[in-house]
Motif scaffolding. Structure first.
Motif, mmCIF file in Angstrom:
data_model
loop_
_atom_site.group_PDB
_atom_site.id
_atom_site.type_symbol
_atom_site.label_atom_id
_atom_site.label_comp_id
_atom_site.label_asym_id
_atom_site.label_seq_id
_atom_site.Cartn_x
_atom_site.Cartn_y
_atom_site.Cartn_z
ATOM 1 N N THR A 173 0.818 -1.278 0.030
ATOM 2 C CA THR A 173 -0.069 -0.056 0.057
ATOM 3 C C THR A 173 0.718 1.345 0.096
ATOM 4 O O THR A 173 1.872 1.285 0.752
ATOM 5 C CB THR A 173 -1.015 -0.034 1.252
ATOM 6 O OG1 THR A 173 -1.693 -1.089 1.185
ATOM 7 C CG2 THR A 173 -1.715 1.099 1.187
ATOM 8 N N ALA A 174 0.451 2.154 -0.750
ATOM 9 C CA ALA A 174 1.203 3.264 -0.729
ATOM 10 C C ALA A 174 0.836 4.232 0.152
ATOM 11 O O ALA A 174 -0.392 4.345 0.670
ATOM 12 C CB ALA A 174 0.912 4.193 -2.198
ATOM 13 N N VAL A 175 1.912 4.852 0.974
ATOM 14 C CA VAL A 175 1.515 5.668 2.179
ATOM 15 C C VAL A 175 2.055 7.026 1.747
ATOM 16 O O VAL A 175 3.023 7.060 1.267
ATOM 17 C CB VAL A 175 2.351 4.980 3.295
ATOM 18 C CG1 VAL A 175 2.149 6.188 4.589
ATOM 19 C CG2 VAL A 175 1.955 3.805 3.559
ATOM 20 N N VAL B 193 2.559 9.620 9.747
ATOM 21 C CA VAL B 193 3.394 8.932 10.819
ATOM 22 C C VAL B 193 2.926 7.228 10.803
ATOM 23 O O VAL B 193 1.693 7.191 10.751
ATOM 24 C CB VAL B 193 2.991 9.443 12.086
ATOM 25 C CG1 VAL B 193 3.668 8.638 13.202
ATOM 26 C CG2 VAL B 193 3.444 11.105 12.278
ATOM 27 N N VAL B 194 3.860 6.466 10.703
ATOM 28 C CA VAL B 194 3.605 5.222 10.599
ATOM 29 C C VAL B 194 4.263 4.068 11.667
ATOM 30 O O VAL B 194 5.156 4.613 12.379
ATOM 31 C CB VAL B 194 3.996 4.605 9.129
ATOM 32 C CG1 VAL B 194 3.309 5.549 8.070
ATOM 33 C CG2 VAL B 194 5.469 4.684 9.013
ATOM 34 N N LEU B 195 3.631 2.985 11.707
ATOM 35 C CA LEU B 195 4.506 1.894 12.417
ATOM 36 C C LEU B 195 5.163 1.132 11.299
ATOM 37 O O LEU B 195 4.552 0.880 10.057
ATOM 38 C CB LEU B 195 3.482 0.828 12.945
ATOM 39 C CG LEU B 195 2.591 1.251 14.261
ATOM 40 C CD1 LEU B 195 1.760 0.419 14.817
ATOM 41 C CD2 LEU B 195 3.336 2.091 15.248
ATOM 42 N N ALA B 196 6.505 0.911 11.369
ATOM 43 C CA ALA B 196 7.229 0.307 10.178
ATOM 44 C C ALA B 196 8.235 -0.810 10.757
ATOM 45 O O ALA B 196 8.443 -0.790 12.262
ATOM 46 C CB ALA B 196 7.884 1.261 9.385
ATOM 47 N N ARG B 197 8.631 -1.606 9.971
ATOM 48 C CA ARG B 197 9.774 -2.665 10.296
ATOM 49 C C ARG B 197 10.634 -2.555 9.360
ATOM 50 O O ARG B 197 10.681 -2.561 8.297
ATOM 51 C CB ARG B 197 9.253 -4.153 10.515
ATOM 52 C CG ARG B 197 8.002 -4.281 11.638
ATOM 53 C CD ARG B 197 7.889 -5.766 11.573
ATOM 54 N NE ARG B 197 6.512 -5.845 12.403
ATOM 55 C CZ ARG B 197 6.578 -6.228 13.683
ATOM 56 N NH1 ARG B 197 7.833 -6.252 14.422
ATOM 57 N NH2 ARG B 197 5.508 -6.342 14.515
ATOM 58 N N PHE B 198 12.002 -2.965 9.726
ATOM 59 C CA PHE B 198 13.103 -2.818 8.728
ATOM 60 C C PHE B 198 13.451 -4.378 8.553
ATOM 61 O O PHE B 198 13.719 -5.136 9.243
ATOM 62 C CB PHE B 198 14.346 -2.042 9.336
ATOM 63 C CG PHE B 198 14.151 -0.545 9.448
ATOM 64 C CD1 PHE B 198 13.928 0.228 8.621
ATOM 65 C CD2 PHE B 198 13.901 -0.392 10.990
ATOM 66 C CE1 PHE B 198 13.900 1.416 8.849
ATOM 67 C CE2 PHE B 198 13.570 0.927 11.203
ATOM 68 C CZ PHE B 198 13.773 1.959 10.182
ATOM 69 N N PRO B 199 13.513 -4.656 7.187
ATOM 70 C CA PRO B 199 14.076 -6.234 6.961
ATOM 71 C C PRO B 199 15.325 -6.487 7.658
ATOM 72 O O PRO B 199 15.435 -7.483 7.781
ATOM 73 C CB PRO B 199 14.004 -6.024 5.289
ATOM 74 C CG PRO B 199 13.219 -4.885 4.821
ATOM 75 C CD PRO B 199 13.070 -4.005 5.893
ATOM 76 N N ARG C 184 8.230 9.116 10.560
ATOM 77 C CA ARG C 184 7.363 9.585 9.563
ATOM 78 C C ARG C 184 8.061 9.123 8.024
ATOM 79 O O ARG C 184 9.317 9.098 7.825
ATOM 80 C CB ARG C 184 7.703 10.908 9.841
ATOM 81 C CG ARG C 184 6.808 11.909 8.704
ATOM 82 C CD ARG C 184 7.131 13.378 9.250
ATOM 83 N NE ARG C 184 6.862 13.817 10.720
ATOM 84 C CZ ARG C 184 5.730 14.084 11.238
ATOM 85 N NH1 ARG C 184 4.316 13.906 10.332
ATOM 86 N NH2 ARG C 184 5.480 14.363 12.451
ATOM 87 N N VAL C 185 6.953 9.197 7.133
ATOM 88 C CA VAL C 185 7.297 8.595 5.587
ATOM 89 C C VAL C 185 7.883 10.011 5.121
ATOM 90 O O VAL C 185 7.348 11.077 5.091
ATOM 91 C CB VAL C 185 6.049 8.115 5.091
ATOM 92 C CG1 VAL C 185 6.651 7.940 3.475
ATOM 93 C CG2 VAL C 185 5.554 6.998 5.821
ATOM 94 N N ARG C 186 9.185 9.737 4.478
ATOM 95 C CA ARG C 186 9.728 10.596 3.833
ATOM 96 C C ARG C 186 9.412 10.454 2.204
ATOM 97 O O ARG C 186 9.708 11.387 1.284
ATOM 98 C CB ARG C 186 11.198 10.626 4.002
ATOM 99 C CG ARG C 186 11.420 11.394 5.599
ATOM 100 C CD ARG C 186 10.957 12.571 5.707
ATOM 101 N NE ARG C 186 11.129 12.991 7.118
ATOM 102 C CZ ARG C 186 10.638 13.881 7.827
ATOM 103 N NH1 ARG C 186 9.490 14.559 7.335
ATOM 104 N NH2 ARG C 186 11.101 14.255 9.300
ATOM 105 N N GLY C 187 9.203 9.191 1.911
ATOM 106 C CA GLY C 187 8.932 8.940 0.356
ATOM 107 C C GLY C 187 9.072 7.460 0.352
ATOM 108 O O GLY C 187 9.701 6.854 1.079
ATOM 109 N N ALA C 188 8.417 6.967 -1.017
ATOM 110 C CA ALA C 188 8.668 5.894 -1.438
ATOM 111 C C ALA C 188 9.721 5.391 -2.003
ATOM 112 O O ALA C 188 10.315 6.331 -2.886
ATOM 113 C CB ALA C 188 7.350 5.303 -2.260
ATOM 114 N N VAL C 189 10.653 3.978 -1.800
ATOM 115 C CA VAL C 189 11.711 3.900 -2.406
ATOM 116 C C VAL C 189 11.799 2.416 -2.879
ATOM 117 O O VAL C 189 10.936 1.759 -2.278
ATOM 118 C CB VAL C 189 13.025 4.224 -1.536
ATOM 119 C CG1 VAL C 189 13.167 5.611 -1.254
ATOM 120 C CG2 VAL C 189 12.845 3.489 -0.097
#
Length: 124
Positions: free
Chosen positions: A51-53, A58-64, A74-79
């Motif tokens: 899903t595009a955010v 402000v999000v909950l996220a995990r790093f691979p 905070r989302v700064r951009g899609a990469v």
């Protein structure tokens, strides 16, 4: 950031998804100061894989690279590989500057405690 409600069984790119559609998360640490502070309780809604955010959310996220770590950023951009996320506090580097792209697993809807309300789209 920590919460007893955020363990998951679904996986996206080696990253666990949130189990329930809604999660109450407790913030631990200064990385999002002044927007949210350690001890704040946030309400977040699960985000489907891919899903595009929008930038600024402000999000909950995990790093691979650290799949057991659940963060509020905070989302700064899609990469490629996910989203670039950063904390509002520039002196703390537990974000994409240190771990690369993150997989967004939830979008923060608002703060429940101690100052209930919506969070600003941009840092204060």
């Amino acid at each position: 950031m920590s919460s007893g409600d955020t363990s998951g069984t679904g996986r996206t790119a080696g990253v666990e998804a949130l189990v329930t559609p809604w999660v109450v998360a407790r913030v631990a640490g200064p990385s999002m100061t002044p927007t949210v502070r350690s001890g704040d309780r946030l309400l977040a809604r699960r985000v489907a894989a891919g899903t595009a955010v929008r930038d600024g959310a402000v999000v909950l996220a995990r790093f691979p690279a650290r799949p057991g770590l659940l963060v509020v950023k905070r989302v700064r951009g899609a990469v490629p590989g996910g989203h670039w996320v950063e904390g509002d506090n520039p002196f703390v580097t537990d974000d994409s500057r240190a771990f690369g792209p993150a997989v967004v697993v939830g979008r923060v809807v608002g703060r429940l405690w101690p100052r209930p309300g919506r969070l600003p789209c941009r840092p204060a």
